[in-house]
Scaffold this motif. Structure first.
Motif: not given
Length: 279
Positions: A155-183
């Motif tokens: 995948l491209s860098g942006g596509e990988r970033a969206r997949v990584a975001l999907a992983r943490v969303l699937a984790q389904d926690t009460d605290i979500l911590m994102l480091d430069e998710p739009t870079a």
């Protein structure tokens, strides 16, 4: 299943406004240099908190300390009123999900498997019955369903970033911590990420996001923590802390701050003098 749950303390329900995470005078030193200096900040259920500041301000290091991945030299971090170090790794993973800057893998996993990794903390608990629903929903919301059978590494860098975001969303926690998710993302997906942050906050999640785009922070975040040389310069609603003089000093660049003519969201732009006139 009951015995396993007793060994791992499952998260208690949250109420909007609850302080889910708090830093008390956190200082982090790396290679003898103070990178984060005496920072007090909290994250509340139902709120998006942005960490902003110039390169080297300490944003990512602070996020790492808040997540429990970095140990403060001084001060402490509490998750749900308990020291972050007192939680086991699995208990912590059931309370906060962390998206690092770099989305890399050492093995050629397919995208669907990468997203499914987010469900690992819930294995053997009553909440693992919803694994497939969480995975499917996360992939849909991050617009990566079509990538499911593809190799993550292809995948491209942006596509990988969206997949990584999907992983943490699937984790389904009460605290979500994102480091430069739009870079690494294009304009559409930058907006998508921040809308997802707002949706998670509306559902009671405490979202902490490191951002460089002050316009995104102003439009989508409830509070903004401005870091400069590792110290907290200001923390509050964007309308209260996004002042031209403060931002100009912190970023060493003259800026202007004004409301959008239609939405009244704050717009932050560098002041430009091109030195020529048209016509």
């Amino acid at each position: 299943m009951i015995g396993w749950s007793k060994r791992r303390r499952l998260p208690e329900p949250v109420v909007h406004g609850d302080v889910l995470l708090e830093a008390f005078g956190v200082t982090v030193e790396l290679s003898g240099k103070t990178v984060v200096d005496d920072v007090h900040v909290d994250a509340r259920a139902g709120e998006v908190l942005a960490l902003v500041g110039p390169n080297g301000a300490g944003k990512s290091t602070l996020l790492s300390a808040l997540s429990g991945d970095a140990v403060p030299s001084k001060g402490s971090v509490e998750v749900r009123g308990r020291s972050v170090s007192a939680w086991s790794a699995l208990e912590l993973a059931m309370r906060r999900a962390v998206l690092p800057q770099a989305a890399t893998l050492s093995f050629p996993f397919v995208v669907a498997d990468v997203v499914a990794m987010g469900r690992a903390p819930w294995s053997g608990t009553p909440r693992d019955e919803n694994d497939e629903a969480h995975i499917d929903e996360a992939m849909r919301r991050c617009e990566v369903e079509e990538f499911g059978p593809r190799s993550f590494q292809a995948l491209s860098g942006g596509e990988r970033a969206r997949v990584a975001l999907a992983r943490v969303l699937a984790q389904d926690t009460d605290i979500l911590m994102l480091d430069e998710p739009t870079a690494a993302m294009d304009l559409r997906h930058q907006e998508l990420v921040l809308r997802l942050c707002r949706e998670k906050a509306s559902a009671g999640v405490a979202v902490i996001v490191v951002l460089h785009d002050l316009g995104l922070a102003a439009a989508y975040c409830d509070r903004v923590a401005i870091l400069h040389h590792g110290r907290l310069e200001a923390c509050g609603a964007p309308a209260a802390v996004f002042e031209a003089d403060l931002l100009s000093r912190v970023y060493r660049q003259d800026v202007e701050v004004f409301p959008h003519p239609h939405t009244e969201d704050l717009i932050v732009l560098p002041r430009r003098d091109h030195g020529f006139k048209l016509g």
